[in-house]
Design an enzyme around this catalytic site. Structure first.
Site, PDB file in Angstrom:
ATOM      1  CG  HIS A 419       8.234   5.064  42.521  1.00 42.67           C
ATOM      2  ND1 HIS A 419       7.388   4.891  41.455  1.00 42.67           N
ATOM      3  CD2 HIS A 419       9.473   4.851  42.073  1.00 42.67           C
ATOM      4  CE1 HIS A 419       8.105   4.580  40.406  1.00 42.67           C
ATOM      5  NE2 HIS A 419       9.361   4.543  40.747  1.00 42.67           N
ATOM      6  CD  GLU A 642      24.359  -7.130  41.175  1.00 44.79           C
ATOM      7  OE1 GLU A 642      23.699  -6.532  42.036  1.00 44.79           O
ATOM      8  OE2 GLU A 642      24.553  -6.673  40.038  1.00 44.79           O
ATOM      9  CG  ASP A 666      20.213  -7.762  42.934  1.00 49.43           C
ATOM     10  OD1 ASP A 666      19.018  -8.109  43.002  1.00 49.43           O
ATOM     11  OD2 ASP A 666      20.589  -6.735  42.354  1.00 49.43           O
ATOM     12  CB  CYS A 710      28.005  -0.772  46.337  1.00 52.07           C
ATOM     13  SG  CYS A 710      27.582  -1.967  45.082  1.00 52.07           S
TER      14      CYS A 710
HETATM   15  C1  PEP Z   1      22.790  -4.599  45.102  1.00 55.56           C
HETATM   16  O1  PEP Z   1      22.187  -5.473  44.456  1.00 55.56           O
HETATM   17  O2  PEP Z   1      23.151  -4.740  46.263  1.00 55.56           O
HETATM   18  C2  PEP Z   1      23.072  -3.300  44.479  1.00 55.56           C
HETATM   19  C3  PEP Z   1      23.844  -2.416  45.069  1.00 55.56           C
HETATM   20  O3  PEP Z   1      22.475  -3.028  43.300  1.00 55.56           O
HETATM   21  P1  PEP Z   1      20.930  -2.623  43.165  1.00 55.56           P
HETATM   22  O4  PEP Z   1      20.362  -2.470  44.538  1.00 55.56           O
HETATM   23  O5  PEP Z   1      20.920  -1.360  42.408  1.00 55.56           O
HETATM   24  O6  PEP Z   1      20.376  -3.785  42.428  1.00 55.56           O
HETATM   25 MG    MG Z   2      21.954  -5.291  42.318  1.00 59.86          MG
END
Ligand code: PEP
Ligand code: MG
Length: 771
Positions: A419, A642, A666, A710
């Site tokens: 965190h 992912e 991921d 993303c």
């Molecule tokens: C990812 O897995 O790259 C993603 C953008 O989702 P999160 O990091 O929220 O799992």
């Molecule tokens: Mg993810």
């Protein structure tokens, strides 16, 4: 509605009891309560004539209940009945119920229009909650509860659990329906208890965060359940704490220099002298720390949940019992406290789940806060300018640092998902993790550069300051041009958008062409109850407004793995990252997804919105999600890619979609089989691993729809150029990086990027070399 009379030897006592009980119900629902107490305002005693007058003034066709205190109050009340007309006296009941508890129960029950018999029964059970809590319950007073026909599950969001007032509101709602309603606390296994009885609800002692099964039977069971779900979503009528404006943010640079400020090396207990009231000292310290944490919680706009969690750790009953036992056995308060919380931290560290393991640092933060209170040291986070060198970064420190003064933070531990790290990054504080055991004398000049991964003691200051000036200029120029499109030298325009976890991310960002990822599970991550459709619409609207109506891509709840949602507890799993995550969860709880989709559709009617589903593996899941979504009405729909399986069959998955967005965080962990929260394998989980890049290349070539990225890889300006060269047309980055990514893309000629060599590279290091 029945009337109530309070007979007491003391007028202030009776009036105070009436004041307390009246608090429990809204003014327009209160029964008439008359007082016959004291011989005058200050003289103790009871007067039969005054009692009979009070009964007359509270009289109603439904009857009058008289609550009494001691000895002569009873005699006076009995005598008063003889002064009354027989038809009035006939429906007056004197009760042996305890004055305070009985009165509270009677007022709440009467307010629901209950009969005199029901109110009497409830008043006479007034002590049950207290007896049960203290373990001297004559459980015989408990009425049997009937089996419920149907049930719903709600979560208690109230700070103090289902305490008197929320419980009174619940009882009020329950008794408004022709239904028998029961409550079972699923976290303690207590119940079922009668939800129409204030005292029985009190015996449940349901605390904040507890899941409660509400069962109902009878003609209006459905209506009762719907009303209770609504009440629970509104925190049973308690006001949520008001949050203050967020603290100022830092420079957003990835390089820093300053004198080392060593923090968290433990609290100096050498001057502590144990006395003969160690328990009292502990209680004082606990009280002071609880006040401090509440203040921090209410004073921070975005990170209140951290302090909420710290409060819960502070109040861990089992650990507190151990501490008190040790003190009673002769230990000093600091020794007993340290030992117990060290043990708790070790327990967390031994857990399988990476997210839970990292909570050990929260335990140590609470431990030290109390130790500081015990020795009289200040608990405030350090405010010196300079670079904080900390063994690990707890979220409380990260959230309360003066970001405008602190030069940076160097964390010895390597974790990047704690965190504290997340909070510091979101506040733009320069931060490096994983500096290890390097020796740092207090006050020595230190510098770090995240781009090169270097941490130096007594560096060449001129060189570092030149780098800082360079980076600052680079940032300033990038920010000046942030609103211009990111068009590469060879004429390709890439949409650079922002990842949003809190509304402030959308407010702070410069130059974003919209949002490519709204992490809804983070937005509502501090909620103990599911947000309503209206609340979600309001939040999405605020994000769209902050981004001047540019398109926002809302990701549906992505829970599981390292992301718990307090209002949707999940069973413990051996491998949570391979378990029920993202979309997988909602085939079991579709109603939560439906609410969210409704909120997304409503927002889309006002402003451009895209929706995407996380953690998709199969075409069946896509079909199921599209079915849940229903008519699209112009809404653009996509999925996150992912999981390697999704990347490999993206053509099939994307058949009915408008876009896909690659979650490189991921995708990297699943491709390299390296848990993203495990620092021991952090070097394997590299987004520039050619295996990951080959999957991205495959997705771009085969998706047949627009491809975005993303994951965090899109926040790295160099990697952003590579992704664009591979054919990705939208990059969603963390706010402070958006102008830098755009600036780097404007300098790039994508046709010059040797993607063939990159994809054939031996490892991530070679890819970096090529870039
Ligand atoms: C990812 O897995 O790259 C993603 C953008 O989702 P999160 O990091 O929220 O799992
Ligand atoms: Mg993810």
């Amino acid at each position: 509605m029945i009337g109530i009379v309070v007979v007491s030897h003391s007028r202030p006592l009776a009036e105070a009891a009436v004041g307390l009980a009246a608090e429990m119900v809204a003014e327009d629902k209160r029964p008439v309560i008359a007082v016959a107490a004291g011989l005058d305002a200050t003289t103790f005693g009871t007067d039969a004539m005054a009692v009979s007058e009070a009964i007359t003034s509270a009289d109603s066709a439904d009857g009058v209940l008289v609550l009494l205190d001691l000895g002569s109050a009873i005699l006076s009340a009995e005598m008063a009945l003889e002064f009354l007309e027989p038809d009035v006296a006939g429906h007056v009941r004197l009760t042996s119920a305890p004055l305070v508890e009985g009165l509270v129960a009677a007022v709440v029950t009467a307010s629901t229009g209950a009969s005199l018999d029901a109110v009497v029964a409830e008043a006479e059970r007034g002590l049950v909650g207290k007896q049960d809590h203290l373990g001297d319950s004559p459980a015989a007073a408990v009425a049997p509860v009937v089996e419920a026909d149907r049930s719903v599950e709600v979560v208690v969001g109230n700070e103090h659990g289902l305490h008197a007032r929320p419980a009174a509101r619940l009882v009020g709602v329950v008794n408004g329906f022709d239904a028998t309603v029961t409550l079972t606390d699923l976290d303690t296994g207590k119940g079922p208890v009668d939800a129409g009885s204030l005292s029985m609800v009190a015996t449940l002692n349901a605390q904040q965060g507890h899941r409660v099964r509400v069962g109902a039977s009878g003609p209006q069971a459905d209506e009762a359940l719907a009303a209770i779900e609504k009440l629970a979503a509104e925190n049973f009528g308690d006001e949520p704490a008001q949050k203050a404006a967020p603290a100022a943010s830092g420079s957003g640079l990835d390089v820093a220099i300053g004198p080392a400020v060593l923090v968290g090396a433990g609290v100096d207990l050498s001057g502590y002298v144990a006395g003969d009231n160690e328990l009292g000292r502990l209680d004082d310290a606990l009280g002071a720390v609880a006040d401090e944490l509440r203040e921090l919680r209410d004073g921070t706009a975005e990170h209140g949940e951290i302090f909420e969690a710290h409060l819960a750790l502070l109040n861990d009953r089992k650990v507190l019992d151990d501490v008190r036992t040790a003190i009673s056995g002769g230990a000093s308060a600091p020794a007993a406290w340290s030992e117990a919380y060290d043990g708790l931290a070790e327990t967390f560290e031994g857990l399988e789940d990476g997210y839970q393991r990292e909570r050990a640092q929260d335990v140590r933060a609470v431990r030290d806060r109390v130790l500081r209170a015990l020795v009289g040291a200040t608990s405030a986070a350090p405010v010196e300018s300079g670079i904080l060198v900390v063994p690990e970064l707890d979220a409380a420190t990260a959230a309360t640092l003066d970001a405008t003064r602190i030069a940076g933070i160097a964390v010895r531990a390597a974790g990047t998902t704690g965190h504290g790290v997340i909070v510091a990054r979101s506040r733009g504080i320069p931060l490096i993790t994983g500096i290890g055991d390097v020796e740092v004398p207090a006050g020595a000049t230190v510098a770090f550069d995240v781009r090169t991964g270097s941490f130096e003691v007594e560096p060449d200051e001129d060189r570092v300051r030149a780098t800082i000036t360079e980076r600052r200029d680079e940032r300033e120029q990038a920010v000046v041009r942030a609103d211009e499109p990111a068009t590469t030298r060879d004429g390709r325009t890439i949409d650079v958008v922002v990842n949003v976890g809190v509304v402030q991310d959308a407010v702070d960002v410069r130059g974003a062409d919209g949002s490519g990822l709204v992490r809804t599970e983070v937005l509502f991550g501090d909620r103990r109850t599911p947000p309503t459709v209206d609340e979600q619409v309001e939040t999405f609207r605020a994000i769209a407004r902050a981004l001047q109506g540019k398109p926002i891509t809302i990701r549906t709840w992505d829970i599981g793995g390292d992301k718990p949602l307090p209002f949707l507890p999940q069973a413990k799993e051996a491998n949570p990252f391979l378990g029920e995550r993202g979309l997988r969860v909602f085939r079991r709880r579709p109603e939560l997804l439906r609410d969210q989709l409704e909120a997304i559709r409503r927002t889309a009617a006002e402003t451009p919105v895209h929706v995407m589903f996380p953690m998709v593996t199969t075409a069946d899941e896509v079909a199921w999600a599209l079915g849940e979504l229903g008519p699209r009405d112009g809404l653009e729909v996509g999925i996150m890619v992912e999981i390697p399986a999704a990347a490999l069959r993206v053509r099939t998955l994307a058949k009915d979609l408008d876009f896909v967005s690659i979650g490189t965080n991921d995708l990297t962990q699943y491709t390299t089989a390296a848990d993203r929260t495990n620092t021991a394998v952090a070097s394997l989980a590299d987004g520039l691993d050619p295996a990951v890049l080959q999957l991205i290349d495959h997705v771009v070539r085969n998706a047949g729809v627009r491809v975005a990225v993303c994951g965090d890889l899109a926040s790295d300006p160099q990697a952003a150029v590579l992704l664009a060269a591979l054919g990705v047309t939208e990059l969603s980055a963390v706010g402070p990086q958006v102008p830098l990514v755009k600036a780097r893309l404007r300098q790039a000629d994508l046709s010059q990027v040797d993607t063939v060599a990159v994809l054939a590279a031996r490892d991530a290091d070679q890819v970096r070399g090529l870039l």
